[in-house]
Structure formats: structure tokens, C-alpha cells
Design an enzyme around this catalytic site. Structure first.
Site, PDB file in Angstrom:
ATOM      1  N   CYS A   1       0.842  -1.188   0.000  1.00 54.57           N
ATOM      2  CA  CYS A   1       0.000   0.000   0.000  1.00 54.57           C
ATOM      3  C   CYS A   1       0.886   1.251   0.000  1.00 54.57           C
ATOM      4  O   CYS A   1       1.787   1.364  -0.815  1.00 54.57           O
ATOM      5  CB  CYS A   1      -0.966  -0.057   1.179  1.00 54.57           C
ATOM      6  SG  CYS A   1      -2.325   1.140   1.105  1.00 54.57           S
TER       7      CYS A   1
ATOM      8  N   ASP B   1      -7.720  -3.358  -8.252  1.00 56.31           N
ATOM      9  CA  ASP B   1      -7.423  -2.440  -7.156  1.00 56.31           C
ATOM     10  C   ASP B   1      -8.031  -1.071  -7.464  1.00 56.31           C
ATOM     11  O   ASP B   1      -7.595  -0.403  -8.404  1.00 56.31           O
ATOM     12  CB  ASP B   1      -5.903  -2.319  -6.994  1.00 56.31           C
ATOM     13  CG  ASP B   1      -5.494  -1.529  -5.764  1.00 56.31           C
ATOM     14  OD1 ASP B   1      -6.284  -0.691  -5.287  1.00 56.31           O
ATOM     15  OD2 ASP B   1      -4.369  -1.750  -5.285  1.00 56.31           O
TER      16      ASP B   1
ATOM     17  N   HIS C   1      -7.075  -4.609  -3.924  1.00 54.09           N
ATOM     18  CA  HIS C   1      -6.107  -3.966  -3.043  1.00 54.09           C
ATOM     19  C   HIS C   1      -5.946  -4.809  -1.775  1.00 54.09           C
ATOM     20  O   HIS C   1      -6.889  -5.441  -1.307  1.00 54.09           O
ATOM     21  CB  HIS C   1      -6.586  -2.567  -2.689  1.00 54.09           C
ATOM     22  CG  HIS C   1      -5.566  -1.733  -1.998  1.00 54.09           C
ATOM     23  ND1 HIS C   1      -4.435  -1.270  -2.628  1.00 54.09           N
ATOM     24  CD2 HIS C   1      -5.501  -1.275  -0.723  1.00 54.09           C
ATOM     25  CE1 HIS C   1      -3.716  -0.561  -1.780  1.00 54.09           C
ATOM     26  NE2 HIS C   1      -4.339  -0.558  -0.611  1.00 54.09           N
TER      27      HIS C   1
END
Length: 245
Positions: free
Chosen positions: A125, A183, A214
């Protein structure tokens, strides 16, 4: 490989940075992987990932990425309150301060008798972005960047011309870029912008896209893909074994 764990408080230009150290219990010197977390800092899934990588023969450092903005030891929850606070922190800290954190970690590593001095970076991330960003440091030999957010947008706080996308041409380390095609935080056009920029800049990199959302590496929540996570861990270990040993 059996591991041990402890923490260190590292001085940085913006304050003390609590850093969690995972390393083999065996005697000897080992290469280091700086592992940058999500906006939530060192949650249980992040700790388990660090332990997994350390068990493959690496010293793994997990810094508190927003140490200036929270009390030492802060862990945010995977809930709306945690997400809101983490995103607030993300927009409050400049990339230049992340750079000085990375340099403080490099200085720390070079002083430890259990480290070889060979260093890689890894992250998920925003941590994927920070692993990519860390590769600007001349001491970083390779970076595993897993669904790295905010590179394509270039809108994290930074000085003019110092955003990560613009600075890509200055990266000498080998990069491994891993993405989930579903994502929502990194749309197709964002990924393609990063890919074209890497090509234009002449970087050494590998590019992997999977049918995943994600945070597919996080072993909590409905987006977790254990089979794919295991594959990406193996790819990361291979990268660091090849470039750091």
C-alpha cells in the site's frame, strides 16, 4: 529458520522512530529488508509478514511510518476511524521526511554487527510507495513494491520536482512491481503511467499484474488471497536472495 524480535528507537530529524526488528536467531550477519507498512503501522498482519521474511534469512526492520504524528507504539484499526486517521497522516507527512527516515534506518543498519550492510526495501500500500521511494537511496539494492499507492497521482506532499514519479529516473536499484488489476486505488491508467515512466527512465524492473484487489496480501479481511500471497512472498524472497546475498 527460527527468529527473534525486539524493537529499537531510532533518532531521525523529525523525532524518535520506533522500529521493530525481526531477525534470525542464529549467529552471523544477514542482509536487511526495510519493510514499510500500510497507513495503519505495525498491525498483526504486518508483523506476521515481517516474521515470514525474517525466517528466510533476513533482518527485517518495520519502522513506524508516521512516528512524528502519533505516540510511540500506535497501531490503527482496520476500520473507518483507523482509515481516516491513517489517511490524515499520509497527507500530513512530506516525502522528504520519509527520505530522512530511510537514511536513519540505513545508518542504523550499518552500525549493527548482525547486518551485512546489504539492504533492500519492501512494502504494501503506501508502504509499497515508500519502498519504491527508498530505492532513491544509494544503499538500497532492490525493492519489492506491492500495490504501491499514490505514485501515479504525484500528490503526496513534497517539494516541487521531488515527487516520486518524477524522481524515478534517479533510482538505480532493481524494482519488482506487483499490482492487483481490480485495485480501486490504482486504476489501469495509473499503472500504465508508472509502467511507461519506468520504461522511459531506463530502470531495471519486473512487472506483475494479478487478478486481485487492493491489500490481497493482508491475511485479514475478505480481499485476502492466500495462494497469491504465498506466490508473491516467494518472488520477494527470490529477489532479495539474488540481489542482497
Amino acid at each position: 529458520m527460527i527468529i527473534q524480535q525486539h524493537s529499537c528507537d531510532i533518532e531521525t530529524p523529525t523525532g524518535i522512530m520506533r522500529t521493530y526488528v525481526y531477525r534470525p536467531k542464529a549467529q552471523g550477519k544477514f542482509p536487511t529488508v526495510i519493510f514499510y507498512s500500510e497507513i495503519f503501522q505495525q498491525t498483526a498482519p504486518i508483523a506476521r509478514t515481517a516474521a515470514l521474511m525474517a525466517g528466510h534469512g533476513f533482518v527485517v526492520l518495520v519502522p513506524e511510518v508516521f512516528h512524528e504524528l502519533n505516540p510511540i507504539g500506535t497501531v490503527l484499526g482496520y476500520d473507518d476511524a483507523g482509515k481516516d486517521k491513517g489517511n490524515q497522516d499520509k497527507w500530513a507527512k512530506s516525502l522528504e521526511h520519509h527520505d530522512s527516515d530511510t537514511q536513519a534506518l540505513v545508518d542504523f543498519i550499518q552500525q549493527q554487527d548482525y547486518c551485512t550492510g546489504k539492504i533492500g526495501s519492501m512494502g504494501v500500500c503506501i508502504g509499497g510507495h515508500l519502498a519504491y521511494r527508498a530505492a532513491l537511496n544509494e544503499h538500497i539494492s532492490a525493492a519489492a513494491c506491492l500495490y504501491a499507492t499514490d505514485i501515479h497521482s504525484g500528490d503526496l506532499p513534497s517539494n516541487e520536482g521531488n515527487d516520486t514519479l518524477t524522481r524515478t529516473k534517479d533510482i538505480k536499484a532493481e524494482l519488482m512491481m506487483v499490482w492487483g488489476k481490480q485495485d480501486p486505488h490504482i486504476p489501469d491508467e495509473g499503472r500504465m503511467l508508472i509502467h511507461q515512466n519506468l520504461l522511459a527512465s531506463g530502470n531495471v524492473f519486473a512487472w506483475h499484474e494479478f487478478n486481485a484487489s487492493h491489500a490481497f496480501m493482508r491475511d485479514e479481511g475478505e480481499r485476502y488471497d492466500p495462494q497469491l500471497a504465498l506466490r508473491v512472498y516467494g518472488m520477494s524472497v527470490e529477489l532479495f536472495n539474488r540481489t542482497l546475498t
